[in-house]
Design a protein around this motif. Structure first.
Motif, PDB file in Angstrom:
ATOM      1  N   ARG A  55      -7.183  -5.174  14.359  1.00  0.00           N
ATOM      2  CA  ARG A  55      -6.035  -5.763  13.659  1.00  0.00           C
ATOM      3  C   ARG A  55      -6.374  -5.984  12.188  1.00  0.00           C
ATOM      4  N   CYS A  56      -7.580  -6.419  11.923  1.00  0.00           N
ATOM      5  CA  CYS A  56      -8.011  -6.642  10.541  1.00  0.00           C
ATOM      6  C   CYS A  56      -7.960  -5.330   9.752  1.00  0.00           C
ATOM      7  N   ILE A  57      -8.467  -4.267  10.334  1.00  0.00           N
ATOM      8  CA  ILE A  57      -8.461  -2.965   9.660  1.00  0.00           C
ATOM      9  C   ILE A  57      -7.033  -2.484   9.439  1.00  0.00           C
ATOM     10  N   ALA A  58      -6.178  -2.656  10.453  1.00  0.00           N
ATOM     11  CA  ALA A  58      -4.773  -2.243  10.317  1.00  0.00           C
ATOM     12  C   ALA A  58      -4.099  -3.030   9.190  1.00  0.00           C
ATOM     13  N   LYS A  59      -4.381  -4.324   9.104  1.00  0.00           N
ATOM     14  CA  LYS A  59      -3.769  -5.157   8.060  1.00  0.00           C
ATOM     15  C   LYS A  59      -4.245  -4.728   6.680  1.00  0.00           C
ATOM     16  N   ILE A  60      -5.546  -4.479   6.550  1.00  0.00           N
ATOM     17  CA  ILE A  60      -6.086  -4.041   5.258  1.00  0.00           C
ATOM     18  C   ILE A  60      -5.448  -2.710   4.851  1.00  0.00           C
ATOM     19  N   ALA A  61      -5.367  -1.773   5.784  1.00  0.00           N
ATOM     20  CA  ALA A  61      -4.782  -0.459   5.480  1.00  0.00           C
ATOM     21  C   ALA A  61      -3.305  -0.588   5.105  1.00  0.00           C
ATOM     22  N   PHE A  62      -2.576  -1.416   5.851  1.00  0.00           N
ATOM     23  CA  PHE A  62      -1.148  -1.602   5.575  1.00  0.00           C
ATOM     24  C   PHE A  62      -0.946  -2.278   4.220  1.00  0.00           C
ATOM     25  N   ASN A  63      -1.746  -3.289   3.924  1.00  0.00           N
ATOM     26  CA  ASN A  63      -1.656  -3.961   2.627  1.00  0.00           C
ATOM     27  C   ASN A  63      -2.028  -3.022   1.484  1.00  0.00           C
ATOM     28  N   TYR A  64      -3.024  -2.162   1.716  1.00  0.00           N
ATOM     29  CA  TYR A  64      -3.402  -1.212   0.665  1.00  0.00           C
ATOM     30  C   TYR A  64      -2.278  -0.218   0.413  1.00  0.00           C
ATOM     31  N   LEU A  65      -1.628   0.217   1.493  1.00  0.00           N
ATOM     32  CA  LEU A  65      -0.491   1.129   1.322  1.00  0.00           C
ATOM     33  C   LEU A  65       0.605   0.445   0.510  1.00  0.00           C
ATOM     34  N   ALA A  66       0.876  -0.824   0.806  1.00  0.00           N
ATOM     35  CA  ALA A  66       1.883  -1.571   0.032  1.00  0.00           C
ATOM     36  C   ALA A  66       1.473  -1.651  -1.438  1.00  0.00           C
ATOM     37  N   TYR A  67       0.187  -1.886  -1.684  1.00  0.00           N
ATOM     38  CA  TYR A  67      -0.320  -1.943  -3.056  1.00  0.00           C
ATOM     39  C   TYR A  67      -0.172  -0.587  -3.744  1.00  0.00           C
TER      40      TYR A  67
END
Length: 117
Positions: A55-67
């Motif tokens: 979940r942590c990795i998914a959140k980081i990846a999703f947040n990076y995509l948003a960035y």
């Protein structure tokens, strides 16, 4: 957990530091050994790649995509990302795996043989 120390004072300091880092609950005690002081020591770290880390990795990846999308985040609001949002927010895994381990981790020099930078 197996830990090494060179003196009783060092063992006390190590145990205190582990408690400060949050290792307060019950743990499986494998052993402890007293060793002679030495400048270097090889250590092996093992871990469980569990749902929390996924979940942590998914959140980081999703947040990076948003960035990376900057101001244009319409892509993130599409239905295609519902499963990712649900997984990050609620921990609910849909039909497909969102974060998967491919190959073996490269955490040690031994596992880096043949790896070029």
């Amino acid at each position: 957990m197996k830990y090494f120390f060179t003196s009783p004072a060092e063992e006390t300091h190590l145990r205190t530091r582990l408690r400060e880092l949050g290792f307060t609950g019950p743990t499986k005690h494998i052993g402890k050994d007293r060793i002679l002081p030495q400048p270097e020591m090889t250590a092996r770290v093992t871990y469980t790649f569990d749902t929390i880390i996924r979940r942590c990795i998914a959140k980081i990846a999703f947040n990076y995509l948003a960035y990376a999308l900057s101001e244009d985040t319409r892509l993130l609001l599409r239905d295609d990302f519902d499963a990712v949002r649900t997984f990050v927010r609620d921990g609910v895994i849909q039909h497909t795996e969102i974060v998967a381990v491919i190959g073996s981790p490269r955490l040690t020099e031994e596992s880096r043989k043949g790896f070029t930078r």
